[in-house]
Design an enzyme around this catalytic site. Sequence first.
Site, PDB file in Angstrom:
ATOM      1  N   GLY B  74       0.912  -1.189  -0.038  1.00  0.00           N
ATOM      2  CA  GLY B  74       0.056  -0.048   0.091  1.00  0.00           C
ATOM      3  C   GLY B  74       0.883   1.372   0.038  1.00  0.00           C
ATOM      4  O   GLY B  74       0.382   2.333   0.681  1.00  0.00           O
ATOM      5  N   LEU B  75       1.888   1.073  -0.607  1.00  0.00           N
ATOM      6  CA  LEU B  75       2.752   2.421  -0.863  1.00  0.00           C
ATOM      7  C   LEU B  75       3.269   3.069   0.406  1.00  0.00           C
ATOM      8  O   LEU B  75       3.222   4.457   0.483  1.00  0.00           O
ATOM      9  CB  LEU B  75       2.254   3.380  -1.615  1.00  0.00           C
ATOM     10  CG  LEU B  75       1.950   2.866  -3.309  1.00  0.00           C
ATOM     11  CD1 LEU B  75       1.114   3.840  -4.188  1.00  0.00           C
ATOM     12  CD2 LEU B  75       3.165   2.513  -3.960  1.00  0.00           C
ATOM     13  N   CYS B 132       0.868   0.714  -9.545  1.00  0.00           N
ATOM     14  CA  CYS B 132       0.774   0.074  -8.408  1.00  0.00           C
ATOM     15  C   CYS B 132      -0.676  -0.582  -8.039  1.00  0.00           C
ATOM     16  O   CYS B 132      -1.939   0.112  -8.105  1.00  0.00           O
ATOM     17  CB  CYS B 132       1.020   0.897  -7.217  1.00  0.00           C
ATOM     18  SG  CYS B 132       0.782  -0.041  -5.567  1.00  0.00           S
ATOM     19  N   ILE B 193       7.955  -4.932 -15.993  1.00  0.00           N
ATOM     20  CA  ILE B 193       6.581  -4.412 -15.323  1.00  0.00           C
ATOM     21  C   ILE B 193       6.801  -4.411 -13.828  1.00  0.00           C
ATOM     22  O   ILE B 193       7.524  -4.671 -13.362  1.00  0.00           O
ATOM     23  CB  ILE B 193       5.793  -5.853 -15.782  1.00  0.00           C
ATOM     24  CG1 ILE B 193       6.483  -7.012 -15.347  1.00  0.00           C
ATOM     25  CG2 ILE B 193       5.684  -6.010 -17.494  1.00  0.00           C
ATOM     26  CD1 ILE B 193       5.317  -8.337 -15.539  1.00  0.00           C
ATOM     27  N   ASN B 194       5.561  -3.950 -13.725  1.00  0.00           N
ATOM     28  CA  ASN B 194       5.288  -3.900 -12.222  1.00  0.00           C
ATOM     29  C   ASN B 194       4.507  -5.333 -11.884  1.00  0.00           C
ATOM     30  O   ASN B 194       4.436  -5.898 -12.751  1.00  0.00           O
ATOM     31  CB  ASN B 194       4.126  -2.588 -11.971  1.00  0.00           C
ATOM     32  CG  ASN B 194       4.256  -2.103 -10.327  1.00  0.00           C
ATOM     33  OD1 ASN B 194       4.310  -2.858  -9.596  1.00  0.00           O
ATOM     34  ND2 ASN B 194       4.302  -0.820 -10.232  1.00  0.00           N
ATOM     35  N   GLY B 245      11.027  -8.237 -13.634  1.00  0.00           N
ATOM     36  CA  GLY B 245      10.155  -9.155 -13.237  1.00  0.00           C
ATOM     37  C   GLY B 245      10.801 -10.487 -13.269  1.00  0.00           C
ATOM     38  O   GLY B 245      11.138 -11.470 -14.161  1.00  0.00           O
ATOM     39  N   GLY B 267      14.121  -7.071  -8.194  1.00  0.00           N
ATOM     40  CA  GLY B 267      13.117  -6.928  -7.111  1.00  0.00           C
ATOM     41  C   GLY B 267      13.355  -7.811  -6.106  1.00  0.00           C
ATOM     42  O   GLY B 267      14.405  -8.016  -5.210  1.00  0.00           O
ATOM     43  N   THR B 268      12.191  -8.745  -6.095  1.00  0.00           N
ATOM     44  CA  THR B 268      12.043  -9.992  -5.171  1.00  0.00           C
ATOM     45  C   THR B 268      13.298 -10.528  -4.619  1.00  0.00           C
ATOM     46  O   THR B 268      13.751 -10.903  -3.629  1.00  0.00           O
ATOM     47  CB  THR B 268      10.942 -10.849  -5.530  1.00  0.00           C
ATOM     48  OG1 THR B 268       9.772  -9.976  -5.836  1.00  0.00           O
ATOM     49  CG2 THR B 268      10.609 -11.888  -4.396  1.00  0.00           C
TER      50      THR B 268
HETATM   51  C1  LIG Z   1       7.258  -6.046  -1.562  1.00  0.00           C
HETATM   52  C2  LIG Z   1       7.431  -5.209  -2.865  1.00  0.00           C
HETATM   53  C3  LIG Z   1       7.013  -3.830  -2.774  1.00  0.00           C
HETATM   54  C4  LIG Z   1       6.933  -3.150  -4.176  1.00  0.00           C
HETATM   55  N1  LIG Z   1       6.906  -1.620  -3.902  1.00  0.00           N
HETATM   56  C5  LIG Z   1       6.840  -0.797  -5.249  1.00  0.00           C
HETATM   57  C6  LIG Z   1       6.497   0.388  -5.205  1.00  0.00           C
HETATM   58  O1  LIG Z   1       6.537   0.898  -3.914  1.00  0.00           O
HETATM   59  N2  LIG Z   1       6.656   1.060  -6.484  1.00  0.00           N
HETATM   60  C7  LIG Z   1       6.734   0.505  -7.536  1.00  0.00           C
HETATM   61  O2  LIG Z   1       6.688   1.171  -8.657  1.00  0.00           O
HETATM   62  N3  LIG Z   1       6.825  -0.952  -7.737  1.00  0.00           N
HETATM   63  C8  LIG Z   1       7.043  -1.673  -6.458  1.00  0.00           C
HETATM   64  N4  LIG Z   1       6.916  -2.849  -6.465  1.00  0.00           N
HETATM   65  C9  LIG Z   1       7.251  -3.581  -7.613  1.00  0.00           C
HETATM   66  C10 LIG Z   1       8.855  -3.868  -7.942  1.00  0.00           C
HETATM   67  O3  LIG Z   1       9.555  -2.816  -8.214  1.00  0.00           O
HETATM   68  C11 LIG Z   1       8.731  -4.939  -9.335  1.00  0.00           C
HETATM   69  O4  LIG Z   1       8.401  -4.075 -10.517  1.00  0.00           O
HETATM   70  C12 LIG Z   1       8.346  -6.195  -9.290  1.00  0.00           C
HETATM   71  O5  LIG Z   1       8.271  -6.601  -7.961  1.00  0.00           O
HETATM   72  C13 LIG Z   1       8.582  -7.061 -10.222  1.00  0.00           C
HETATM   73  O6  LIG Z   1      10.065  -7.520 -10.067  1.00  0.00           O
HETATM   74  P1  LIG Z   1      10.548  -8.681  -9.303  1.00  0.00           P
HETATM   75  O7  LIG Z   1       9.757  -9.906  -9.900  1.00  0.00           O
HETATM   76  O8  LIG Z   1      11.884  -8.979  -9.534  1.00  0.00           O
HETATM   77  O9  LIG Z   1      10.251  -8.605  -8.009  1.00  0.00           O
HETATM   78  C14 LIG Z   1       7.289  -3.910  -5.183  1.00  0.00           C
HETATM   79  C15 LIG Z   1       7.277  -5.120  -5.257  1.00  0.00           C
HETATM   80  C16 LIG Z   1       7.433  -5.803  -4.030  1.00  0.00           C
HETATM   81  C17 LIG Z   1       7.652  -7.300  -4.330  1.00  0.00           C
END
Ligand SMILES: Cc1cc2nc3c(=O)[nH]c(=O)nc-3n(C[C@H](O)[C@H](O)[C@H](O)COP(=O)(O)O)c2cc1C
Lengths: 254, 305
Positions: B74-75, B132, B193-194, B245, B267-268
Site C-alpha cells: 500500500g505504498l 501500483c 513490468i510492475n 520481473g 526486485g524480489t
Molecule cells: C514488496 C514489494 C514492494 C513493491 N513496492 C513497489 C513500489 O513502491 N513502487 C513500484 O513502482 N513498484 C513496487 N514493487 C514492484 C517491483 O518494483 C517490481 O516491479 C516487481 O516486484 C517485479 O519485479 P521482481 O519480480 O523482480 O520482484 C514492489 C514489489 C514488491 C515485491
Amino acid sequence: MYQALACVTDNKKIAENIHLIEFEAPSIANVIAPGQFLNLRVNDNLFPLLRRPFSICDVNNDRISVMFNVMGEGTKILSQKKLNDYVDILGPLGNGFNLTFNEKKTVIISGGLGAAPFPYLTKELLNRDKEIITIVGGRSSQDIIKHGLTNLFITTEDGSEGLKGNVIDCLKDINNLLFETQYRVFTCGPNGMIKAIKKYFADNKIVVEASVESAMACGFGICQGCPIEHVQSEDTYKLICKDGPVFNLNDIII
Amino acid sequence: MSSVDLSVKLPNLTLKNPILLASGTVGYGQEIAEFTDLNKIGGVVTKSLSLKPRKGNAPQRIVETPTGMLNAIGLANVGVEEYLKSKVGFFKNYDTALICNVAASSPEEYLECVRLLDSEERIDGFEINVSCPNVKDGGLEFGNNPALVSKITNLTRGATSKFLAIKLSPNVARISEFARIAKEEGADAVSAINTLVGTAFDIYSRRPKIKNVTGGLSGPAIRPVALAKVLEIRKNADIPIIGIGGISVWQDVIEFMIAGASAVQLGTINFVNPGSAINFLDNLTEYCLTQKINSLSELTGSFTL
Ligand SMILES: Cc1cc2nc3c(=O)[nH]c(=O)nc-3n(C[C@H](O)[C@H](O)[C@H](O)COP(=O)(O)O)c2cc1C
Ligand SMILES: Cc1cc2nc3c(=O)[nH]c(=O)nc-3n(C[C@H](O)[C@H](O)[C@H](O)COP(=O)(O)OP(=O)(O)OC[C@H]3O[C@@H](n4cnc5c(N)ncnc54)[C@H](O)[C@@H]3O)c2cc1C
Ligand code: FES
C-alpha cells in the site's frame, strides 16, 4: 548483520515434531543477543523462494542453534539437513531482549514453540545473577517444551501435565512466589496468549517484553512486509523485523 | 576482465552497468547497503514516494506463492518532504544512479512531487509509478487509462529535464500502447513490468491470505510474462525499456536484454539474496568474454525470431 554460509554441526529431534539444528557461524555467534533472529535460506533453489525467520535459540562458542517444528516445505527441508551441509544465514537481525534492568526477579512465559528464544535468554539472565521463574503453557503435555529452561511451572489446557488451565491461571497461582516485588516478564508464543498477557499486565507496573512474529520477506527492513501498530507512532507502522521482534508489550497494538 | 564495457547509455542517464535495484525492494537504500556495495551497482530506485507520508495497508501484507510472492504494502513511505530531509543524504557517499520512484493520487500530485524532488542535485532521474495494484486511489487506475498516462507523462516531463521513465502495468491488454504514449509525451524510457494482480486463500478459514484481498505477484513466477511484455514493447514502440520481473540469476539479465531491455531491475530476489546484483556482474562480464561481445549493450533487442 552478516550473510554467512554456515555448516550444520548437529540436527536432532528433541521431542515429537520439535527439532534443534546447530550451525557453525562464528561471525554471527560472536555478536548475536537473546531475542534477535536469523533469516535462513533452506536451499539454493527458488522454491521455497523466501528465507525463513527463526529466533536464536542458543549460542555455544562459535555455534548457533535454532529450535523449530515442521510447519510446511521450508521447515521440512531444514529438518532433513545433514551434518556438513551448508545453509545461508542472515543475522543477527532485529532487536533482542533488553538485558540491562534492575529487577532481580524475572518471569519467562512461553507458549508452545514460543520457547525457542528462551534457552539463550535463560543463560544470559543467569549470567547476570537474575532469578528466573519459567511458565510453560500448551494445549496438552505434547506442546510442553522444557529444553534449556529452568525453574519450570507447567500448565496445560487439558490438564495432561501441570496445572490445568492457561499461563494466566498459572501466573495467578504463583503470585505468592513473586512477593509483590518488582519483576520483569519476557514472553513469546501464540497471539492469543500474548493478548491475554497484555491484558493481565495492563496497569503497566511490570515491564513485559514480548517477541512477536509476522510473515516476512526480507527480515531486515527493505520490503515493509511486517508492520505492527505502535503507540509511539500513530501515522506509521513499526516493522517487526527491524524495530522488533521484541517490543515492550504495552507499546504495541495486537 | 575489464575489457568488456558493461555501461548503458539511456537518454539523460548513463549507467555504469545495466543492473538497477527495483522500487519497493530496497527501501531508501540504507538497509541493503549492509549486505552489498552500492557503488558497484548501476543504480537504485527508491520506494514509491508520495506527496504526503503514507502509512500503508494493514497486515497481513505479504504471502509466499510458488516461486513468487504477493504483496499489498500500500505504498507505505515517508513522503517527499521527509525523503529530502532525512533519506536522500545517504546517497551522497555513493557513486551510483539514484532514481526516485513517484506515486500519486492525481496527475497534479505527480507533477508536484517531481517538481519538489527535481531541485535535489543528487537525484539522477525519476520513475513514475502509474501501475501500483495495491492502493484504492490512483495506481492501477492510471496505468489502465491511456489518457491519464498521457497526461501524467506530459506533466512530469514538463517538471524535469532529468531522466524520466514511466513504470507500466502488465495488467492491461496491450502494454505497448502505453509505451507508445509515454514516448510521444517525452519519456526517456519505460520500466516493465510492475506486479501482476493475484490472490491466495486459506482453505480452512476461507479468507484471503492478505488483508487487501488482492496483491501484486512478483518473483521468478512472473518472469516469462515480463519477458513477453518487454518483447511486445520492443516490437511495437520505439523507446528504451528497463526490464523487470522475476530476475533471479544472471542468465535472466541476458535474456531480458536479448528480448529488448536496455537495463534491468532486480526486485524480489533482493529479499532472498541481498548481494545478487554484484554476484551477477562478474558473470555478465564472463559471458561477454566467452561470447566475444565487447559491449553488453549490443545484446539489447538482439533476438532472432
Ligand atoms: C514488496 C514489494 C514492494 C513493491 N513496492 C513497489 C513500489 O513502491 N513502487 C513500484 O513502482 N513498484 C513496487 N514493487 C514492484 C517491483 O518494483 C517490481 O516491479 C516487481 O516486484 C517485479 O519485479 P521482481 O519480480 O523482480 O520482484 C514492489 C514489489 C514488491 C515485491
Ligand atoms: C521473528 C520470527 C522468529 C521466529 N522464530 C521461530 C522459531 O524459533 N522456531 C520456529 O519454529 N518458528 C519460528 N518462526 C516461524 C517460522 O518462521 C515459520 O514457522 C516458518 O517460516 C514456516 O516455514 P515453512 O516453509 O515450513 O511453512 P509454510 O507454512 O509453508 O510457510 C509458508 C509461508 O508462511 C510464512 N509464515 C511463517 N510464519 C508466519 C506467520 N507467523 N504469519 C504469517 N506467515 C508466516 C513463511 O515465512 C512462508 O513464507 C519465527 C518467525 C518470525 C517472524
Ligand atoms: S520483513 Fe521485510 S521489512 Fe520486515
